[in-house]
Motif scaffolding. Sequence first.
Motif, short mmCIF file in Angstrom:
data_model
loop_
_atom_site.label_atom_id
_atom_site.label_comp_id
_atom_site.label_asym_id
_atom_site.label_seq_id
_atom_site.Cartn_x
_atom_site.Cartn_y
_atom_site.Cartn_z
N GLU A 184 42.39 38.86 45.03
CA GLU A 184 41.86 37.62 44.43
C GLU A 184 40.80 37.90 43.37
O GLU A 184 40.60 37.13 42.46
CB GLU A 184 41.27 36.74 45.53
N GLU A 185 40.13 39.05 43.50
CA GLU A 185 39.11 39.44 42.51
C GLU A 185 39.73 40.00 41.24
O GLU A 185 39.01 40.29 40.28
CB GLU A 185 38.21 40.53 43.09
N GLY A 186 41.04 40.23 41.29
CA GLY A 186 41.71 40.76 40.10
C GLY A 186 41.75 42.27 40.02
O GLY A 186 42.10 42.83 38.98
N VAL A 187 41.39 42.95 41.11
CA VAL A 187 41.50 44.42 41.10
C VAL A 187 42.76 44.81 41.88
O VAL A 187 43.31 44.02 42.65
CB VAL A 187 40.26 45.13 41.70
N LEU A 188 43.22 46.04 41.69
CA LEU A 188 44.43 46.50 42.37
C LEU A 188 44.26 46.39 43.88
O LEU A 188 43.23 46.79 44.43
CB LEU A 188 44.72 47.96 42.02
N ASN A 189 45.27 45.87 44.53
CA ASN A 189 45.28 45.78 45.98
C ASN A 189 45.90 47.06 46.53
O ASN A 189 47.12 47.21 46.55
CB ASN A 189 46.08 44.56 46.42
#
Lengths: 192, 192
Positions: A153-158
């Motif tokens: 949700e933060e926009g970083v790679l999961n």
Amino acid sequence: MGKVCVEGVGKFYQHYPMVAAVVTARLGEKANAMAAAWHSSLSRKPPLYGVAISPKRFTHDLILEVGEFGVNFLPFDRAGIIAAVGGSTGREVDKFEAFKIAEEKPVLTSVPILQDAYAAYECKLVSHHTLGDHTWFVGEILMVHLLEEALTEEGVLNLERVTPALYLGADLYLSPSPESVLRLAREVYGRV
Amino acid sequence: MGKVCVEGVGKFYQHYPMVAAVVTARLGEKANAMAAAWHSSLSRKPPLYGVAISPKRFTHDLILEVGEFGVNFLPFDRAGIIAAVGGSTGREVDKFEAFKIAEEKPVLTSVPILQDAYAAYECKLVSHHTLGDHTWFVGEILMVHLLEEALTEEGVLNLERVTPALYLGADLYLSPSPESVLRLAREVYGRV
């Protein structure tokens, strides 16, 4: 052991690992893909991305001719594709056919988008600069292809869902360790 | 879940993780260090390295004035230093003093070399390019500072002895997984 100082450098891998990218281009019937470890973000607005490519590469002139390039990011379990396109030349072989690399349709350009990529950028060439023995291609990212689950949700790679392929040099690939992730808030650490 | 296509990008972290670098510069009494995740090799001969820095940064003008910059690579257990220099500005604070950052003597330039760095480059600025909202600084690597045990005999990072600090975006840091290392020889994989 202590530190040493070395003047100049030969092969230099001190700043590795790097996410291994597959750079692509297509001009009519000619399409190619190459492995690239020298690439970087350059600007947020407009979103610019740079890749360093040797003039010896087939992809080099293809990008100059068509004025577009793709940057594809493959997961670790597809690193074999990166090694394959890195170890062959588009002058002699159609890599997409030879290595059975599946493609997806680009949206705003003609660049090959790799089906296995968890993320890919369609770039329009905005400038190129001869810097030493490589050309630095600067592209504006027109379109991002992204596996929906790839980002948090933060926009970083999961990293629970996507495992990037990192390049260490000398044909060595590795993955990041998801358990090691630490948040170090700059506001907290930067407080004097 | 499938793939999505997104036009343009805001914060974009799809190509992360990146080795987090600390870029340094010194002009007389003024010295500074900043965190940088946008950097890349550019050329082997001569060895050129690039870093993208916003004109808003104190370090930006310092580099332009002095014509030199340092690129420092810190281990994962020193990532707090990267967050500290990333969360403060050299206009208001002497970061080396405030965060007790130990320095080593540079050899051919005046750039601060961080004692905790397992590798660091002393660069002479050779050109700079305004690319979007950042400046792309191109430096020739004049000198490499290196922890002796940091590299294997092949010249790649020895992950048993050095743990690089990777940046994932959004103040998240992580380390690579040494157990995951795979050799994918391009000659073998690239064979048609």
